[in-house]
Scaffold this motif. Structure first.
Motif, PDB file in Angstrom:
ATOM      1  N   PHE A  66      -6.900   2.918   0.404  1.00 28.43           N
ATOM      2  CA  PHE A  66      -6.499   1.535   0.664  1.00 28.43           C
ATOM      3  C   PHE A  66      -5.452   1.459   1.774  1.00 28.43           C
ATOM      4  N   LEU A  67      -4.528   2.396   1.801  1.00 29.77           N
ATOM      5  CA  LEU A  67      -3.539   2.410   2.876  1.00 29.77           C
ATOM      6  C   LEU A  67      -4.226   2.603   4.220  1.00 29.77           C
ATOM      7  N   ALA A  68      -5.190   3.524   4.285  1.00 29.38           N
ATOM      8  CA  ALA A  68      -5.910   3.752   5.542  1.00 29.38           C
ATOM      9  C   ALA A  68      -6.657   2.501   5.982  1.00 29.38           C
ATOM     10  N   ILE A  69      -7.244   1.772   5.033  1.00 33.92           N
ATOM     11  CA  ILE A  69      -7.974   0.550   5.368  1.00 33.92           C
ATOM     12  C   ILE A  69      -7.025  -0.504   5.930  1.00 33.92           C
ATOM     13  N   VAL A  70      -5.888  -0.702   5.286  1.00 36.59           N
ATOM     14  CA  VAL A  70      -4.930  -1.702   5.769  1.00 36.59           C
ATOM     15  C   VAL A  70      -4.397  -1.309   7.141  1.00 36.59           C
ATOM     16  N   GLN A  71      -4.124  -0.027   7.357  1.00 34.56           N
ATOM     17  CA  GLN A  71      -3.667   0.396   8.681  1.00 34.56           C
ATOM     18  C   GLN A  71      -4.766   0.193   9.724  1.00 34.56           C
ATOM     19  N   TYR A  72      -5.994   0.464   9.351  1.00 29.22           N
ATOM     20  CA  TYR A  72      -7.121   0.204  10.248  1.00 29.22           C
ATOM     21  C   TYR A  72      -7.188  -1.280  10.611  1.00 29.22           C
ATOM     22  N   GLU A 114       0.829  -1.208   0.000  1.00 34.84           N
ATOM     23  CA  GLU A 114       0.000   0.000   0.000  1.00 34.84           C
ATOM     24  C   GLU A 114       0.865   1.259   0.000  1.00 34.84           C
ATOM     25  N   ARG A 115       1.949   1.234   0.746  1.00 35.33           N
ATOM     26  CA  ARG A 115       2.852   2.391   0.753  1.00 35.33           C
ATOM     27  C   ARG A 115       3.498   2.576  -0.619  1.00 35.33           C
ATOM     28  N   ASP A 116       3.797   1.467  -1.280  1.00 35.27           N
ATOM     29  CA  ASP A 116       4.368   1.534  -2.619  1.00 35.27           C
ATOM     30  C   ASP A 116       3.363   2.153  -3.595  1.00 35.27           C
ATOM     31  N   ALA A 117       2.084   1.802  -3.451  1.00 35.05           N
ATOM     32  CA  ALA A 117       1.042   2.383  -4.305  1.00 35.05           C
ATOM     33  C   ALA A 117       0.961   3.892  -4.118  1.00 35.05           C
ATOM     34  N   VAL A 118       1.042   4.337  -2.858  1.00 35.28           N
ATOM     35  CA  VAL A 118       0.993   5.778  -2.576  1.00 35.28           C
ATOM     36  C   VAL A 118       2.206   6.481  -3.176  1.00 35.28           C
ATOM     37  N   ARG A 119       3.384   5.886  -3.022  1.00 32.42           N
ATOM     38  CA  ARG A 119       4.593   6.510  -3.580  1.00 32.42           C
ATOM     39  C   ARG A 119       4.493   6.666  -5.100  1.00 32.42           C
ATOM     40  N   LEU A 120       3.995   5.619  -5.781  1.00 34.69           N
ATOM     41  CA  LEU A 120       3.858   5.695  -7.228  1.00 34.69           C
ATOM     42  C   LEU A 120       2.846   6.775  -7.619  1.00 34.69           C
ATOM     43  N   ALA A 121       1.717   6.837  -6.918  1.00 38.59           N
ATOM     44  CA  ALA A 121       0.700   7.843  -7.227  1.00 38.59           C
ATOM     45  C   ALA A 121       1.242   9.257  -7.014  1.00 38.59           C
ATOM     46  N   GLU A 122       2.032   9.439  -5.972  1.00 39.68           N
ATOM     47  CA  GLU A 122       2.634  10.753  -5.722  1.00 39.68           C
ATOM     48  C   GLU A 122       3.595  11.117  -6.847  1.00 39.68           C
ATOM     49  N   ARG A 123       4.360  10.124  -7.302  1.00 41.57           N
ATOM     50  CA  ARG A 123       5.319  10.382  -8.370  1.00 41.57           C
ATOM     51  C   ARG A 123       4.611  10.749  -9.680  1.00 41.57           C
ATOM     52  N   LEU A 124       3.460  10.134  -9.929  1.00 41.88           N
ATOM     53  CA  LEU A 124       2.707  10.399 -11.154  1.00 41.88           C
ATOM     54  C   LEU A 124       1.924  11.709 -11.084  1.00 41.88           C
ATOM     55  N   LYS A 125       1.722  12.213  -9.852  1.00 42.89           N
ATOM     56  CA  LYS A 125       0.965  13.463  -9.643  1.00 42.89           C
ATOM     57  C   LYS A 125      -0.448  13.366 -10.234  1.00 42.89           C
ATOM     58  N   HIS A 126      -1.099  12.220  -9.965  1.00 37.21           N
ATOM     59  CA  HIS A 126      -2.479  12.027 -10.435  1.00 37.21           C
ATOM     60  C   HIS A 126      -3.390  11.986  -9.212  1.00 37.21           C
ATOM     61  N   PRO A 127      -4.192  13.034  -8.975  1.00 33.43           N
ATOM     62  CA  PRO A 127      -4.937  13.163  -7.710  1.00 33.43           C
ATOM     63  C   PRO A 127      -5.860  11.991  -7.392  1.00 33.43           C
ATOM     64  N   LEU A 128      -6.628  11.506  -8.381  1.00 34.03           N
ATOM     65  CA  LEU A 128      -7.567  10.428  -8.073  1.00 34.03           C
ATOM     66  C   LEU A 128      -6.837   9.130  -7.741  1.00 34.03           C
ATOM     67  N   SER A 129      -5.765   8.835  -8.472  1.00 36.82           N
ATOM     68  CA  SER A 129      -4.971   7.646  -8.150  1.00 36.82           C
ATOM     69  C   SER A 129      -4.420   7.741  -6.724  1.00 36.82           C
ATOM     70  N   LEU A 130      -3.956   8.923  -6.357  1.00 35.51           N
ATOM     71  CA  LEU A 130      -3.416   9.121  -5.014  1.00 35.51           C
ATOM     72  C   LEU A 130      -4.511   8.977  -3.961  1.00 35.51           C
ATOM     73  N   LEU A 131      -5.679   9.561  -4.220  1.00 38.61           N
ATOM     74  CA  LEU A 131      -6.785   9.456  -3.276  1.00 38.61           C
ATOM     75  C   LEU A 131      -7.144   7.995  -3.011  1.00 38.61           C
ATOM     76  N   ILE A 132      -7.269   7.201  -4.075  1.00 33.24           N
ATOM     77  CA  ILE A 132      -7.662   5.802  -3.893  1.00 33.24           C
ATOM     78  C   ILE A 132      -6.553   5.019  -3.201  1.00 33.24           C
ATOM     79  N   ALA A 133      -5.300   5.304  -3.541  1.00 36.70           N
ATOM     80  CA  ALA A 133      -4.186   4.629  -2.871  1.00 36.70           C
ATOM     81  C   ALA A 133      -4.174   4.956  -1.379  1.00 36.70           C
ATOM     82  N   LEU A 134      -4.455   6.214  -1.037  1.00 37.29           N
ATOM     83  CA  LEU A 134      -4.516   6.598   0.376  1.00 37.29           C
ATOM     84  C   LEU A 134      -5.672   5.896   1.079  1.00 37.29           C
TER      85      LEU A 134
END
Length: 244
Positions: free
Chosen positions: A49-55, A27-47
């Motif tokens: 999923f990360l929040a769900i896994v941390q929960y 999940e952290r890798d997904a967030v890093r990739l989305a940040e690198r691509l600078k695509h807001p919706l991809s980043l939102l969805i990655a975040l």
């Protein structure tokens, strides 16, 4: 982005299959990739999923910070994601919510378009919030409305129904045990070890209170021994304490 999408679904799959550390890393890798691509919706969805896994890992404070970041992005034009994140955020913060607050969250969920599995996940978290507020019957009402297969949350819906049943009526031990056994059976059929572990813990606690936990303890010991990572996560720590 397909690369981000593949990573966040793989992360969730790792968690379900009992690989909590690999889940978090992906999940952290997904967030890093989305940040690198600078695509807001991809980043939102990655975040999300990360929040769900941390929960699910029991890292509620970390999950709350990620959820807050995701909600800020959703406010820029993706309201359905915001509403799905709100129950998780309140649960992670441990906020004391009134019945008006909880019913407002529930009403907002019903009025917002969302995919079924995300809606069910939000509603099972909301059911836990009703239980925390001392209104398990409201949580049961919410869970009982989820007719049929509840997607990724099905085993956990069974388990929560058992926990809320015993909270609402201490004499409902038989019903609760039936729910825990159903959760175990469903999780095993799906090979979802993380949900199987939780179901076994709930059954073991109930059986111990009833005076004979041999069968349930055996089930818990078997599933606990199958984990080879994530031993410091909340569920595995709690399972180990039950077995000691």
């Amino acid at each position: 982005d397909p690369g981000v999408c593949a990573r966040y679904y793989l992360g969730l799959t790792h968690w379900l299959l009992g690989r909590p550390d690999q889940a978090l890393a992906m999940e952290r890798d997904a967030v890093r990739l989305a940040e690198r691509l600078k695509h807001p919706l991809s980043l939102l969805i990655a975040l999300y999923f990360l929040a769900i896994v941390q929960y699910e890992r029991g890292e509620r404070a970390a999950g709350a910070l990620v959820a807050e970041r995701a909600i800020a992005l959703s406010d820029a034009g993706y309201p359905a994601w915001r509403d799905d994140l709100v129950p998780l955020l309140y649960d992670a913060r441990g906020d004391a919510l009134s019945m008006d607050d909880l019913r407002g969250i529930e009403r907002q969920l019903t009025e917002t378009q969302s995919t079924r599995w995300r809606r069910v996940l939000a509603e099972r978290i909301l059911a836990s919030l009703y239980a925390r507020a001392g209104r398990p019957e409201e949580g049961l009402r919410l869970l009982d409305a989820l007719v049929g297969d509840a997607g990724l949350s099905t085993p956990e819906i069974h388990r929560l129904r058992g926990e809320l049943s015993i909270q609402a009526d201490p004499g409902a031990a038989d019903r609760a045990e039936g729910c825990f056994r159903a959760a175990l059976e469903d999780a095993r059929a799906r090979r979802e070890r993380s949900f199987e572990l939780r179901a076994a813990m709930s059954w073991c606690r109930l059986s111990r209170r009833r005076g004979d936990d041999r069968e349930a303890r055996g089930a818990l010991a078997a599933i606990y021994s199958s984990f080879d990572e994530g031993l410091s996560t909340a569920d595995l720590v709690a399972a180990r304490l039950l077995l000691d």
